[in-house]
Design a protein around this motif. Sequence first.
Motif, PDB file in Angstrom:
ATOM      1  N   GLN A   1      13.029   2.598  14.803  1.00 45.23           N
ATOM      2  CA  GLN A   1      11.717   2.945  14.277  1.00 45.23           C
ATOM      3  C   GLN A   1      11.426   4.438  14.399  1.00 45.23           C
ATOM      4  O   GLN A   1      10.859   5.040  13.484  1.00 45.23           O
ATOM      5  N   ALA A   2      11.817   5.086  15.493  1.00 47.79           N
ATOM      6  CA  ALA A   2      11.594   6.521  15.660  1.00 47.79           C
ATOM      7  C   ALA A   2      12.366   7.327  14.616  1.00 47.79           C
ATOM      8  O   ALA A   2      11.867   8.327  14.092  1.00 47.79           O
ATOM      9  N   GLN A   3      13.573   6.896  14.277  1.00 48.28           N
ATOM     10  CA  GLN A   3      14.364   7.566  13.237  1.00 48.28           C
ATOM     11  C   GLN A   3      13.713   7.381  11.872  1.00 48.28           C
ATOM     12  O   GLN A   3      13.716   8.289  11.043  1.00 48.28           O
ATOM     13  N   LEU A   4      13.146   6.219  11.668  1.00 48.45           N
ATOM     14  CA  LEU A   4      12.449   5.931  10.418  1.00 48.45           C
ATOM     15  C   LEU A   4      11.243   6.857  10.262  1.00 48.45           C
ATOM     16  O   LEU A   4      10.985   7.397   9.186  1.00 48.45           O
ATOM     17  N   SER A   5      10.542   7.078  11.353  1.00 45.35           N
ATOM     18  CA  SER A   5       9.408   8.001  11.350  1.00 45.35           C
ATOM     19  C   SER A   5       9.849   9.394  10.929  1.00 45.35           C
ATOM     20  O   SER A   5       9.214  10.038  10.086  1.00 45.35           O
ATOM     21  N   GLU A   6      10.946   9.853  11.483  1.00 45.59           N
ATOM     22  CA  GLU A   6      11.489  11.174  11.149  1.00 45.59           C
ATOM     23  C   GLU A   6      11.937  11.215   9.686  1.00 45.59           C
ATOM     24  O   GLU A   6      11.636  12.166   8.966  1.00 45.59           O
ATOM     25  N   ALA A   7      12.629  10.196   9.231  1.00 44.76           N
ATOM     26  CA  ALA A   7      13.130  10.153   7.857  1.00 44.76           C
ATOM     27  C   ALA A   7      11.993  10.162   6.839  1.00 44.76           C
ATOM     28  O   ALA A   7      12.120  10.755   5.763  1.00 44.76           O
TER      29      ALA A   7
ATOM     30  N   LEU B   1      15.512  -4.770   6.686  1.00 40.71           N
ATOM     31  CA  LEU B   1      14.970  -5.575   5.604  1.00 40.71           C
ATOM     32  C   LEU B   1      15.383  -7.038   5.775  1.00 40.71           C
ATOM     33  O   LEU B   1      16.489  -7.327   6.207  1.00 40.71           O
ATOM     34  N   THR B   2      14.489  -7.927   5.397  1.00 44.21           N
ATOM     35  CA  THR B   2      14.835  -9.345   5.278  1.00 44.21           C
ATOM     36  C   THR B   2      15.328  -9.576   3.855  1.00 44.21           C
ATOM     37  O   THR B   2      15.265  -8.677   3.006  1.00 44.21           O
ATOM     38  N   ASP B   3      15.785 -10.767   3.562  1.00 41.49           N
ATOM     39  CA  ASP B   3      16.190 -11.084   2.187  1.00 41.49           C
ATOM     40  C   ASP B   3      15.004 -10.895   1.241  1.00 41.49           C
ATOM     41  O   ASP B   3      15.148 -10.335   0.150  1.00 41.49           O
ATOM     42  N   GLY B   4      13.836 -11.332   1.671  1.00 38.73           N
ATOM     43  CA  GLY B   4      12.626 -11.142   0.861  1.00 38.73           C
ATOM     44  C   GLY B   4      12.291  -9.669   0.678  1.00 38.73           C
ATOM     45  O   GLY B   4      11.851  -9.254  -0.397  1.00 38.73           O
TER      46      GLY B   4
ATOM     47  N   HIS C   1       0.853  -1.182   0.000  1.00 36.21           N
ATOM     48  CA  HIS C   1       0.000   0.000   0.000  1.00 36.21           C
ATOM     49  C   HIS C   1       0.894   1.240   0.000  1.00 36.21           C
ATOM     50  O   HIS C   1       2.041   1.184   0.466  1.00 36.21           O
ATOM     51  N   PRO C   2       0.381   2.378  -0.521  1.00 39.18           N
ATOM     52  CA  PRO C   2       1.191   3.596  -0.530  1.00 39.18           C
ATOM     53  C   PRO C   2       1.747   3.915   0.856  1.00 39.18           C
ATOM     54  O   PRO C   2       1.048   3.813   1.863  1.00 39.18           O
ATOM     55  N   GLY C   3       2.990   4.280   0.880  1.00 41.97           N
ATOM     56  CA  GLY C   3       3.700   4.568   2.124  1.00 41.97           C
ATOM     57  C   GLY C   3       4.636   3.432   2.497  1.00 41.97           C
ATOM     58  O   GLY C   3       5.745   3.667   2.963  1.00 41.97           O
ATOM     59  N   GLN C   4       4.187   2.207   2.269  1.00 47.74           N
ATOM     60  CA  GLN C   4       5.027   1.060   2.597  1.00 47.74           C
ATOM     61  C   GLN C   4       6.263   1.014   1.708  1.00 47.74           C
ATOM     62  O   GLN C   4       7.338   0.638   2.160  1.00 47.74           O
ATOM     63  N   GLU C   5       6.114   1.434   0.449  1.00 43.65           N
ATOM     64  CA  GLU C   5       7.268   1.430  -0.455  1.00 43.65           C
ATOM     65  C   GLU C   5       8.324   2.412   0.024  1.00 43.65           C
ATOM     66  O   GLU C   5       9.525   2.155  -0.082  1.00 43.65           O
ATOM     67  N   ALA C   6       7.885   3.549   0.584  1.00 47.32           N
ATOM     68  CA  ALA C   6       8.835   4.546   1.088  1.00 47.32           C
ATOM     69  C   ALA C   6       9.628   3.986   2.259  1.00 47.32           C
ATOM     70  O   ALA C   6      10.836   4.213   2.374  1.00 47.32           O
ATOM     71  N   LEU C   7       8.971   3.217   3.120  1.00 48.01           N
ATOM     72  CA  LEU C   7       9.657   2.598   4.254  1.00 48.01           C
ATOM     73  C   LEU C   7      10.701   1.599   3.748  1.00 48.01           C
ATOM     74  O   LEU C   7      11.842   1.606   4.207  1.00 48.01           O
ATOM     75  N   LEU C   8      10.321   0.773   2.794  1.00 47.23           N
ATOM     76  CA  LEU C   8      11.258  -0.209   2.245  1.00 47.23           C
ATOM     77  C   LEU C   8      12.441   0.480   1.566  1.00 47.23           C
ATOM     78  O   LEU C   8      13.597   0.079   1.764  1.00 47.23           O
ATOM     79  N   LEU C   9      12.154   1.515   0.778  1.00 51.53           N
ATOM     80  CA  LEU C   9      13.224   2.230   0.079  1.00 51.53           C
ATOM     81  C   LEU C   9      14.160   2.938   1.057  1.00 51.53           C
ATOM     82  O   LEU C   9      15.371   2.973   0.832  1.00 51.53           O
ATOM     83  N   GLU C  10      13.619   3.476   2.130  1.00 49.78           N
ATOM     84  CA  GLU C  10      14.466   4.146   3.137  1.00 49.78           C
ATOM     85  C   GLU C  10      15.396   3.138   3.797  1.00 49.78           C
ATOM     86  O   GLU C  10      16.582   3.409   3.984  1.00 49.78           O
ATOM     87  N   LEU C  11      14.885   1.964   4.140  1.00 46.19           N
ATOM     88  CA  LEU C  11      15.734   0.933   4.736  1.00 46.19           C
ATOM     89  C   LEU C  11      16.789   0.441   3.742  1.00 46.19           C
ATOM     90  O   LEU C  11      17.921   0.153   4.131  1.00 46.19           O
ATOM     91  N   ALA C  12      16.428   0.380   2.473  1.00 43.92           N
ATOM     92  CA  ALA C  12      17.404  -0.029   1.458  1.00 43.92           C
ATOM     93  C   ALA C  12      18.517   1.012   1.343  1.00 43.92           C
ATOM     94  O   ALA C  12      19.676   0.661   1.137  1.00 43.92           O
ATOM     95  N   ARG C  13      18.161   2.295   1.485  1.00 42.11           N
ATOM     96  CA  ARG C  13      19.151   3.379   1.399  1.00 42.11           C
ATOM     97  C   ARG C  13      20.056   3.429   2.617  1.00 42.11           C
ATOM     98  O   ARG C  13      21.247   3.658   2.507  1.00 42.11           O
ATOM     99  N   THR C  14      19.477   3.241   3.802  1.00 42.05           N
ATOM    100  CA  THR C  14      20.197   3.517   5.048  1.00 42.05           C
ATOM    101  C   THR C  14      20.666   2.286   5.790  1.00 42.05           C
ATOM    102  O   THR C  14      21.544   2.380   6.632  1.00 42.05           O
ATOM    103  N   GLY C  15      20.028   1.159   5.553  1.00 45.66           N
ATOM    104  CA  GLY C  15      20.277  -0.010   6.382  1.00 45.66           C
ATOM    105  C   GLY C  15      19.360   0.039   7.600  1.00 45.66           C
ATOM    106  O   GLY C  15      18.466   0.878   7.683  1.00 45.66           O
ATOM    107  N   PRO C  16      19.584  -0.865   8.567  1.00 48.25           N
ATOM    108  CA  PRO C  16      18.708  -0.925   9.742  1.00 48.25           C
ATOM    109  C   PRO C  16      18.603   0.435  10.442  1.00 48.25           C
ATOM    110  O   PRO C  16      19.583   1.183  10.519  1.00 48.25           O
ATOM    111  N   MET C  17      17.403   0.726  10.922  1.00 47.00           N
ATOM    112  CA  MET C  17      17.146   1.996  11.608  1.00 47.00           C
ATOM    113  C   MET C  17      16.248   1.764  12.807  1.00 47.00           C
ATOM    114  O   MET C  17      15.411   0.862  12.797  1.00 47.00           O
TER     115      MET C  17
END
Length: 152
Positions: free
Chosen positions: A52-58, A95-98, A34-50
Amino acid sequence: MDFDQADAVNQAIRLLSLRHRARTAELLAPLGLHPGQEALLLELARTGPMIQAQLSEALSVERPSVTLMARKLEAAGHIRRSPAPDDQRATVVELTDGGRALTEKVKQLWCALAQETLAGLTTETVAELPGLLKTLTCNVDTRRPHSRRDAG
Protein backbone atom coordinates in the motif's frame (compact mmCIF):
# COMPACT_ATOMS: atom_id res chain seq x y z
CA MET A 1 5.91 36.93 -19.07
CA ASP A 2 3.35 39.62 -18.29
CA PHE A 3 0.34 39.18 -16.02
CA ASP A 4 -2.20 38.78 -18.83
CA GLN A 5 -0.26 35.92 -20.39
CA ALA A 6 0.39 34.32 -16.98
CA ASP A 7 -3.29 34.65 -16.10
CA ALA A 8 -4.38 33.08 -19.40
CA VAL A 9 -2.02 30.10 -18.92
CA ASN A 10 -2.92 29.55 -15.25
CA GLN A 11 -6.67 29.87 -15.88
CA ALA A 12 -6.52 27.43 -18.81
CA ILE A 13 -4.68 24.84 -16.70
CA ARG A 14 -7.06 25.34 -13.76
CA LEU A 15 -10.17 25.02 -15.93
CA LEU A 16 -8.85 21.94 -17.74
CA SER A 17 -8.07 20.29 -14.42
CA LEU A 18 -11.50 21.06 -12.94
CA ARG A 19 -13.45 20.05 -16.02
CA HIS A 20 -11.43 16.90 -16.65
CA ARG A 21 -12.00 15.77 -13.06
CA ALA A 22 -15.73 16.55 -13.29
CA ARG A 23 -16.03 14.64 -16.57
CA THR A 24 -14.07 11.75 -15.06
CA ALA A 25 -16.48 11.65 -12.12
CA GLU A 26 -19.44 11.66 -14.50
CA LEU A 27 -18.05 8.74 -16.50
CA LEU A 28 -16.96 6.71 -13.46
CA ALA A 29 -20.25 7.05 -11.56
CA PRO A 30 -22.11 4.31 -13.51
CA LEU A 31 -19.26 1.94 -12.59
CA GLY A 32 -19.66 2.81 -8.90
CA LEU A 33 -16.27 4.54 -8.79
CA HIS A 34 -15.05 7.97 -7.73
CA PRO A 35 -12.12 9.92 -9.24
CA GLY A 36 -8.83 8.53 -8.00
CA GLN A 37 -10.12 5.00 -7.57
CA GLU A 38 -9.66 4.31 -11.28
CA ALA A 39 -5.98 5.31 -10.99
CA LEU A 40 -5.50 2.80 -8.17
CA LEU A 41 -7.13 0.03 -10.20
CA LEU A 42 -5.12 0.89 -13.32
CA GLU A 43 -1.86 0.96 -11.35
CA LEU A 44 -2.55 -2.50 -9.92
CA ALA A 45 -3.42 -3.75 -13.41
CA ARG A 46 -0.07 -2.39 -14.68
CA THR A 47 2.13 -3.60 -11.83
CA GLY A 48 0.37 -6.46 -10.12
CA PRO A 49 0.09 -6.67 -6.32
CA MET A 50 1.77 -3.82 -4.45
CA ILE A 51 2.42 -2.78 -0.88
CA GLN A 52 0.00 0.00 0.00
CA ALA A 53 2.84 2.47 0.75
CA GLN A 54 4.33 1.82 -2.71
CA LEU A 55 0.92 2.36 -4.23
CA SER A 56 0.72 5.72 -2.48
CA GLU A 57 4.07 6.72 -3.98
CA ALA A 58 3.14 5.45 -7.46
CA LEU A 59 -0.12 7.42 -7.42
CA SER A 60 1.48 10.54 -5.87
CA VAL A 61 -1.16 10.68 -3.15
CA GLU A 62 -0.99 10.62 0.62
CA ARG A 63 -1.08 7.25 2.37
CA PRO A 64 -4.37 7.96 4.19
CA SER A 65 -6.02 8.64 0.82
CA VAL A 66 -4.84 5.28 -0.52
CA THR A 67 -6.03 3.57 2.67
CA LEU A 68 -9.49 5.09 2.29
CA MET A 69 -9.70 4.22 -1.42
CA ALA A 70 -8.48 0.69 -0.74
CA ARG A 71 -11.07 0.16 2.00
CA LYS A 72 -13.89 1.25 -0.32
CA LEU A 73 -12.62 -0.81 -3.25
CA GLU A 74 -12.16 -3.84 -0.98
CA ALA A 75 -15.70 -3.47 0.40
CA ALA A 76 -16.98 -3.42 -3.19
CA GLY A 77 -15.02 -6.60 -3.96
CA HIS A 78 -12.63 -5.02 -6.48
CA ILE A 79 -9.40 -5.51 -4.53
CA ARG A 80 -8.05 -7.72 -1.77
CA ARG A 81 -5.73 -6.53 1.01
CA SER A 82 -3.55 -8.82 3.07
CA PRO A 83 -0.54 -8.52 5.35
CA ALA A 84 2.81 -8.56 3.53
CA PRO A 85 4.54 -11.90 4.12
CA ASP A 86 7.84 -10.28 5.10
CA ASP A 87 6.45 -7.30 7.07
CA GLN A 88 3.25 -7.68 9.05
CA ARG A 89 2.97 -3.87 9.32
CA ALA A 90 2.70 -3.56 5.53
CA THR A 91 -0.40 -4.34 3.50
CA VAL A 92 -0.34 -5.90 0.03
CA VAL A 93 -3.10 -4.77 -2.33
CA GLU A 94 -4.16 -6.81 -5.37
CA LEU A 95 -7.00 -6.92 -7.84
CA THR A 96 -9.71 -9.54 -7.51
CA ASP A 97 -11.22 -11.18 -10.58
CA GLY A 98 -14.05 -8.66 -10.33
CA GLY A 99 -11.51 -5.85 -10.06
CA ARG A 100 -9.74 -7.05 -13.20
CA ALA A 101 -13.06 -7.08 -15.10
CA LEU A 102 -13.87 -3.59 -13.83
CA THR A 103 -10.41 -2.38 -14.83
CA GLU A 104 -11.10 -3.43 -18.42
CA LYS A 105 -14.21 -1.21 -18.37
CA VAL A 106 -12.14 1.62 -16.87
CA LYS A 107 -9.58 1.25 -19.68
CA GLN A 108 -12.35 1.64 -22.27
CA LEU A 109 -13.70 4.67 -20.43
CA TRP A 110 -10.16 6.12 -20.19
CA CYS A 111 -9.68 5.78 -23.96
CA ALA A 112 -13.03 7.45 -24.64
CA LEU A 113 -12.21 10.31 -22.24
CA ALA A 114 -8.83 10.87 -23.91
CA GLN A 115 -10.43 10.92 -27.36
CA GLU A 116 -13.07 13.35 -26.15
CA THR A 117 -10.46 15.59 -24.50
CA LEU A 118 -8.10 15.59 -27.49
CA ALA A 119 -10.74 16.10 -30.20
CA GLY A 120 -9.59 18.59 -32.81
CA LEU A 121 -5.87 18.30 -32.06
CA THR A 122 -3.43 17.13 -34.71
CA THR A 123 -1.72 13.76 -34.45
CA GLU A 124 1.58 15.59 -33.91
CA THR A 125 0.18 17.66 -31.04
CA VAL A 126 -1.33 14.57 -29.42
CA ALA A 127 2.05 12.81 -29.68
CA GLU A 128 3.84 15.76 -28.02
CA LEU A 129 1.25 16.38 -25.32
CA PRO A 130 2.28 13.74 -22.74
CA GLY A 131 5.86 15.08 -22.72
CA LEU A 132 4.70 18.68 -22.44
CA LEU A 133 2.31 17.87 -19.60
CA LYS A 134 5.00 15.87 -17.81
CA THR A 135 7.32 18.89 -18.02
CA LEU A 136 4.59 21.14 -16.59
CA THR A 137 3.96 18.65 -13.79
CA CYS A 138 7.67 18.47 -12.94
CA ASN A 139 7.87 22.27 -12.96
CA VAL A 140 5.25 22.52 -10.22
CA ASP A 141 6.13 19.34 -8.32
CA THR A 142 6.33 20.39 -4.67
CA ARG A 143 8.23 17.21 -3.80
CA ARG A 144 11.29 18.13 -5.87
CA PRO A 145 14.22 19.80 -4.20
CA HIS A 146 14.34 23.49 -5.03
CA SER A 147 17.41 24.65 -6.86
CA ARG A 148 19.37 27.79 -6.15
CA ARG A 149 17.66 29.37 -9.15
CA ASP A 150 14.25 28.69 -7.55
CA ALA A 151 15.29 30.35 -4.30
CA GLY A 152 16.52 33.52 -5.99
